[in-house]
Write a protein that holds these residues in place. Structure first.
Motif: not given
Length: 314
Positions: A209-238
């Motif tokens: 998603l765009p907001f995760v790509n924006a986080g990468r461009q700001r220099g956020l680590s991949e683990s932070r993107l997964v645990w703090r941003h991607a996983l909480p959003n992926a949990l709802a449908p799961f």
């Protein structure tokens, strides 16, 4: 609260529709509840007529349905044709065993699916491993896996009991747990494979998603993107999928309970189906429908809490 009230109101006509369809289908089965007597040459037609009148089967189907529904809502679920005991009592006796099996299998499935799904979504080697494991888990027939585990761990190795909920005369926790391992493992393998695939796909879609790509461009680590941003959003449908599948497991773990002679609601359904015990079949199907609807509602509430976009609706 508005979501809860709205879904609760919608559940009433849905349950009425399900009950009417199921009742009509059962009545349409050749022979009906008296099939066992009709096939017996020693039973006279006069006896069949008396039984039909005593059981209220001489009334129109619509009248029979209204009588059954009125009694069912009041807690009178009728009496079993097999042994004459109250249906409600027979079902309540089996519910704890089914809940024990489904909860144990679901917990094991989550312990298997959660780490494997995350690794598969973020690592190339994890995706390859997940593909092999989940394909095997989804493809294997439940009854075959159950028989294989029985032959391996019960018959050949003798580590675990092959069937039942507890040994004769045993009351200890260790004995109960040893009987639970194999059937819970069967449910966990099959369900965990499906949940792994869904979590992998959900996390991977969120990472794109765009907001995760924006986080990468700001220099956020991949683990932070997964645990703090991607996983909480992926949990709802799961969470929605987990709760809905748990509802289907609670009402449909028929094969597993039959293979392991587990004294749950699923095995009760099998017994009632063989004996054409219509009151028990109706009770099982209605309990299953209520379970699916309730867990569906819980899934909606969980999504409303996890997804900020739906909180106002709840």
């Amino acid at each position: 609260m508005r979501l809860l009230l709205r879904r609760s109101v919608l559940a009433v006509p849905l349950l009425l529709l399900v009950s009417a369809l199921v009742f009509a289908l059962l009545q349409a089965v050749p022979g009906g509840p008296l099939a066992a007597y009709l096939e017996n040459p020693n039973v006279r037609s006069e006896d069949i007529a008396r039984l039909r009148t005593a059981m209220g089967l001489d009334a129109p189907v619509s009248v029979q349905y209204v009588r059954w529904l009125t009694a069912f809502v009041q807690g009178d679920w009728g009496y079993s044709y097999a042994d004459g005991r109250p249906v409600l009592l027979r079902v309540l006796e089996r519910v704890p065993a089914t809940l024990e099996l489904v909860l144990s299998g679901s917990v094991l499935a989550l312990l298997f699916a959660f780490p494997l799904g995350l690794v598969a979504a973020t690592r190339t080697w994890g995706e390859r491993l997940s593909r092999v494991v989940t394909t095997a888990g989804v493809s294997v027939p439940v009854f075959w896996l159950g028989l294989l585990l029985q032959l391996s761990f019960a018959m050949q190795l003798g580590w675990l009991p092959s069937s039942g909920r507890q040994s004769f005369g045993a009351t200890g926790l260790a004995d109960r747990l040893s009987h639970l391992v194999l059937p819970a493992l069967v449910l966990a393998v099959v369900q965990g494979a499906a949940w792994t695939r869904y979590l992998q796909r959900s996390v991977r879609d969120t990472l794109a998603l765009p907001f995760v790509n924006a986080g990468r461009q700001r220099g956020l680590s991949e683990s932070r993107l997964v645990w703090r941003h991607a996983l909480p959003n992926a949990l709802a449908p799961f969470v929605t999928v987990v709760l809905l599948d748990a509802a289907m497991l609670a009402s449909g773990a028929v094969v597993t309970e039959s293979v392991f002679a587990w004294p749950g609601v699923g095995s009760l359904f099998t017994e009632a189906l063989v004996k054409r015990d219509y009151p028990v079949l109706m009770a099982f199907l209605m309990v299953g429908a209520v379970t699916v609807i309730v867990l569906n509602l819980l899934a909606d509430l969980a999504v409303a809490r996890l997804d900020p976009r739906t909180r106002e609706e709840a």
